[in-house]
Design a protein around this motif. Sequence first.
Motif, PDB file in Angstrom:
ATOM      1  N   PRO A 166       0.819  -1.216   0.000  1.00  0.00           N
ATOM      2  CA  PRO A 166       0.000   0.000   0.000  1.00  0.00           C
ATOM      3  C   PRO A 166       0.853   1.267   0.000  1.00  0.00           C
ATOM      4  N   VAL A 167       0.390   2.278  -0.710  1.00  0.00           N
ATOM      5  CA  VAL A 167       0.989   3.611  -0.693  1.00  0.00           C
ATOM      6  C   VAL A 167      -0.092   4.579  -0.226  1.00  0.00           C
ATOM      7  N   VAL A 168       0.186   5.298   0.864  1.00  0.00           N
ATOM      8  CA  VAL A 168      -0.805   6.212   1.429  1.00  0.00           C
ATOM      9  C   VAL A 168      -0.194   7.597   1.568  1.00  0.00           C
ATOM     10  N   ARG A 169      -1.052   8.595   1.638  1.00  0.00           N
ATOM     11  CA  ARG A 169      -0.599   9.963   1.898  1.00  0.00           C
ATOM     12  C   ARG A 169      -0.571  10.184   3.402  1.00  0.00           C
ATOM     13  N   CYS A 170       0.334  11.042   3.850  1.00  0.00           N
ATOM     14  CA  CYS A 170       0.493  11.258   5.288  1.00  0.00           C
ATOM     15  C   CYS A 170       1.063  12.646   5.548  1.00  0.00           C
ATOM     16  N   ASP A 171       0.594  13.267   6.613  1.00  0.00           N
ATOM     17  CA  ASP A 171       1.229  14.467   7.146  1.00  0.00           C
ATOM     18  C   ASP A 171       1.724  14.095   8.537  1.00  0.00           C
ATOM     19  N   ALA A 172       3.042  13.903   8.662  1.00  0.00           N
ATOM     20  CA  ALA A 172       3.624  13.379   9.898  1.00  0.00           C
ATOM     21  C   ALA A 172       3.387  14.281  11.094  1.00  0.00           C
ATOM     22  N   ARG A 173       2.965  15.512  10.865  1.00  0.00           N
ATOM     23  CA  ARG A 173       2.728  16.445  11.971  1.00  0.00           C
ATOM     24  C   ARG A 173       1.378  16.228  12.631  1.00  0.00           C
ATOM     25  N   LEU A 174       0.469  15.551  11.930  1.00  0.00           N
ATOM     26  CA  LEU A 174      -0.910  15.424  12.402  1.00  0.00           C
ATOM     27  C   LEU A 174      -1.166  14.044  12.996  1.00  0.00           C
ATOM     28  N   THR A 175      -1.709  14.024  14.203  1.00  0.00           N
ATOM     29  CA  THR A 175      -2.012  12.752  14.862  1.00  0.00           C
ATOM     30  C   THR A 175      -2.974  11.918  14.033  1.00  0.00           C
ATOM     31  N   SER A 176      -4.027  12.539  13.532  1.00  0.00           N
ATOM     32  CA  SER A 176      -5.026  11.792  12.768  1.00  0.00           C
ATOM     33  C   SER A 176      -4.425  11.173  11.512  1.00  0.00           C
ATOM     34  N   SER A 177      -3.525  11.888  10.864  1.00  0.00           N
ATOM     35  CA  SER A 177      -2.901  11.371   9.655  1.00  0.00           C
ATOM     36  C   SER A 177      -1.948  10.225   9.976  1.00  0.00           C
ATOM     37  N   GLY A 178      -1.176  10.364  11.053  1.00  0.00           N
ATOM     38  CA  GLY A 178      -0.257   9.305  11.451  1.00  0.00           C
ATOM     39  C   GLY A 178      -0.977   8.037  11.863  1.00  0.00           C
ATOM     40  N   THR A 179      -2.054   8.168  12.639  1.00  0.00           N
ATOM     41  CA  THR A 179      -2.802   6.978  13.049  1.00  0.00           C
ATOM     42  C   THR A 179      -3.504   6.340  11.860  1.00  0.00           C
TER      43      THR A 179
END
Length: 238
Positions: A166-179
Motif C-alpha cells: 500500500p501507498v498512502v498519503r500522510c502528514d507526519a505532523r498530524l495525529t489523525s494522519s499518522g494513526t
Amino acid sequence: MAYADDCDTRPAAVLPATLKILVAGGFGAGKTTFVGAVSEIEPLCTEELLSGLSEGPDPLDGVEAKTSTTVALDFGRLTLDERHVLYLFGTPGQQRFWFLWEELCAGALGAVVLADTRRLADCFPAVDFFERRGIGFIVAVNEFDEGHRYTAGEVRDAVGLGPEVPVVRCDARLTSSGTGALAALVHHLLFMAAADRSARSAISANAVNSASSVNAPNSAITAISATSVKSWDGGNPR
C-alpha cells in the motif's frame, strides 16, 4: 488456620499484547515527528544537533532547515484497544547509523516507510531492507508543504513497489494522519496473515506444523481482529 480466607482469589489482570512497529525512511523524512505526533506518551527521542562535521556525510539538499538528527532511535506507544498496544520504534536515517536497523527490527511485525518526495530516492534503502527480510510494510508519502504532489501510482513506479504494497498519503505532523497510516499498516498485515494462512492450508499437516513454529509474527498479528482497527479508519484511535 484458614489461610484461604486471607488470600486474594481475584483473577490477575490480563496484560495487553505488545506489537512492535518500525517507522523508517531517509534522512529528514519526518520519522521523529511521526512518532511524536501519534504517541500517547512523551516520546523518547535521541536527537543531536547537526554540526559542520555532518555536512559531508549528511547532505542537506532539500532539507536545508533541518537542525537536528536521530542518532539511535525514537520510541513511542499507542493503545490500539484494551488487548493490544503498539510500540513504535523510529529508525535513524543517517547511513552511518544503519547498523542499528538490524537490532531494531528484531521482533517487529511491520513497518511504515516514510517517503519525502523532495528526496524520494532516500527511501529506497528502507524498502529494500524490509523486502529482503520479509517484513510487511507500507509506504507513507509525507506531504511537506514545499514538496511536489505525486499520485500513489507515480510513487509506486518510482520506488519499484509491487502492487501488494500500500501507498498512502500522510502528514507526519498530524495525529489523525499518522494513526491513519498505522491503521493502513495493520490492515495490510492482517491481509498478509490471511493470505499466508490460505497458502499454508494447501500443504500437508506436517508442513503446516513446521511452518507455524517459525511464524510467530504472523501469529501475533492474527490475534488482532478486524474490529480492533475499525475505529482507526478515520484516523481516530480508540
